[in-house]
Design a protein around this motif. Structure first.
Motif, PDB file in Angstrom:
ATOM      1  N   UNK A   1      34.967 -16.426  -7.391  1.00  0.00           N
ATOM      2  CA  UNK A   1      34.732 -16.902  -6.035  1.00  0.00           C
ATOM      3  C   UNK A   1      35.390 -15.979  -5.014  1.00  0.00           C
ATOM      4  N   UNK A   2      36.605 -15.522  -5.309  1.00  0.00           N
ATOM      5  CA  UNK A   2      37.304 -14.634  -4.394  1.00  0.00           C
ATOM      6  C   UNK A   2      36.569 -13.304  -4.230  1.00  0.00           C
ATOM      7  N   UNK A   3      36.011 -12.795  -5.337  1.00  0.00           N
ATOM      8  CA  UNK A   3      35.248 -11.541  -5.257  1.00  0.00           C
ATOM      9  C   UNK A   3      34.002 -11.707  -4.397  1.00  0.00           C
ATOM     10  N   UNK A   4      33.381 -12.866  -4.468  1.00  0.00           N
ATOM     11  CA  UNK A   4      32.190 -13.107  -3.653  1.00  0.00           C
ATOM     12  C   UNK A   4      32.555 -13.135  -2.170  1.00  0.00           C
ATOM     13  N   UNK A   5      33.637 -13.817  -1.846  1.00  0.00           N
ATOM     14  CA  UNK A   5      34.081 -13.878  -0.450  1.00  0.00           C
ATOM     15  C   UNK A   5      34.456 -12.484   0.046  1.00  0.00           C
ATOM     16  N   UNK A   7      33.362  -9.692  -1.126  1.00  0.00           N
ATOM     17  CA  UNK A   7      32.106  -8.941  -1.032  1.00  0.00           C
ATOM     18  C   UNK A   7      31.363  -9.226   0.259  1.00  0.00           C
ATOM     19  N   UNK A   8      31.306 -10.483   0.653  1.00  0.00           N
ATOM     20  CA  UNK A   8      30.616 -10.857   1.890  1.00  0.00           C
ATOM     21  C   UNK A   8      31.329 -10.244   3.093  1.00  0.00           C
ATOM     22  N   UNK A   9      32.656 -10.351   3.116  1.00  0.00           N
ATOM     23  CA  UNK A   9      33.413  -9.816   4.255  1.00  0.00           C
ATOM     24  C   UNK A   9      33.262  -8.289   4.338  1.00  0.00           C
ATOM     25  N   UNK A  10      33.474  -7.608   3.224  1.00  0.00           N
ATOM     26  CA  UNK A  10      33.341  -6.146   3.228  1.00  0.00           C
ATOM     27  C   UNK A  10      31.896  -5.716   3.501  1.00  0.00           C
ATOM     28  N   UNK A  11      30.947  -6.433   2.941  1.00  0.00           N
ATOM     29  CA  UNK A  11      29.545  -6.119   3.172  1.00  0.00           C
ATOM     30  C   UNK A  11      29.167  -6.264   4.643  1.00  0.00           C
ATOM     31  N   UNK A  12      29.656  -7.309   5.277  1.00  0.00           N
ATOM     32  CA  UNK A  12      29.371  -7.503   6.701  1.00  0.00           C
ATOM     33  C   UNK A  12      30.001  -6.388   7.535  1.00  0.00           C
ATOM     34  N   UNK A  13      31.222  -6.004   7.178  1.00  0.00           N
ATOM     35  CA  UNK A  13      31.889  -4.915   7.909  1.00  0.00           C
ATOM     36  C   UNK A  13      31.115  -3.613   7.729  1.00  0.00           C
ATOM     37  N   UNK A  14      30.755  -3.286   6.492  1.00  0.00           N
ATOM     38  CA  UNK A  14      29.991  -2.058   6.228  1.00  0.00           C
ATOM     39  C   UNK A  14      28.665  -2.093   6.979  1.00  0.00           C
ATOM     40  N   UNK A  15      27.980  -3.219   6.946  1.00  0.00           N
ATOM     41  CA  UNK A  15      26.697  -3.336   7.633  1.00  0.00           C
ATOM     42  C   UNK A  15      26.814  -3.099   9.130  1.00  0.00           C
ATOM     43  N   UNK A  16      27.810  -3.711   9.754  1.00  0.00           N
ATOM     44  CA  UNK A  16      27.999  -3.555  11.201  1.00  0.00           C
ATOM     45  C   UNK A  16      28.392  -2.117  11.542  1.00  0.00           C
ATOM     46  N   UNK A  17      29.233  -1.505  10.718  1.00  0.00           N
ATOM     47  CA  UNK A  17      29.618  -0.112  10.970  1.00  0.00           C
ATOM     48  C   UNK A  17      28.412   0.812  10.857  1.00  0.00           C
TER      49      UNK A  17
END
Length: 133
Positions: A1-5, A7-17
């Protein structure tokens, strides 16, 4: 569960950047019309008709590449759990819809943006989610 959270946070940051970098490059290649203040909301609502077609395509590509990069990152960090990338895709789609409702965009752009973001998310799901048997 922690890896999914994570992943979502890092993925959102990468996407916005990625969106910011590609949009910045697009604005450099296709600058806005002279005399337009892009920080003034009143001018933004009227400037869309004066922005060139290639400049609009550059923004569209930024959203698509940002979604692809963000969703792929989320899936990989989350241990190839596709839900992480799907959440990032929906977050970027929500931000794009907010942008399109705040600043009037042409109908073709709105349709292409929704379809492009969803297609990029599906591609990341297919490429970086759990393999299907």
């Amino acid at each position: 569960m922690l890896r999914t959270i994570l992943g979502v946070v890092l993925g959102a940051i990468v996407g916005v950047v990625v969106i910011g970098v590609v949009e910045g490059a697009g604005h450099t290649i296709f600058p806005p019309p002279l005399g337009v203040n892009l920080t003034d909301p009143a001018q933004l609502s009227t400037v869309m008709s004066r922005i060139t077609f290639p400049a609009k395509v550059a923004v569209l590509l930024a959203w698509i590449f940002g979604t692809l990069a963000g969703a792929a990152t989320a899936n990989v960090v989350a241990g190839r759990r596709a839900w992480a990338g799907r959440i990032v895709t929906l977050v970027i789609l929500a931000l794009a819809v907010f942008n399109m409702t705040t600043i009037p965009h042409p109908a073709w752009f709105m349709a292409a943006a929704v379809l492009g973001v969803l297609a990029a998310g599906a591609l990341a799901d297919r490429a970086f989610g759990k393999p299907r048997l």
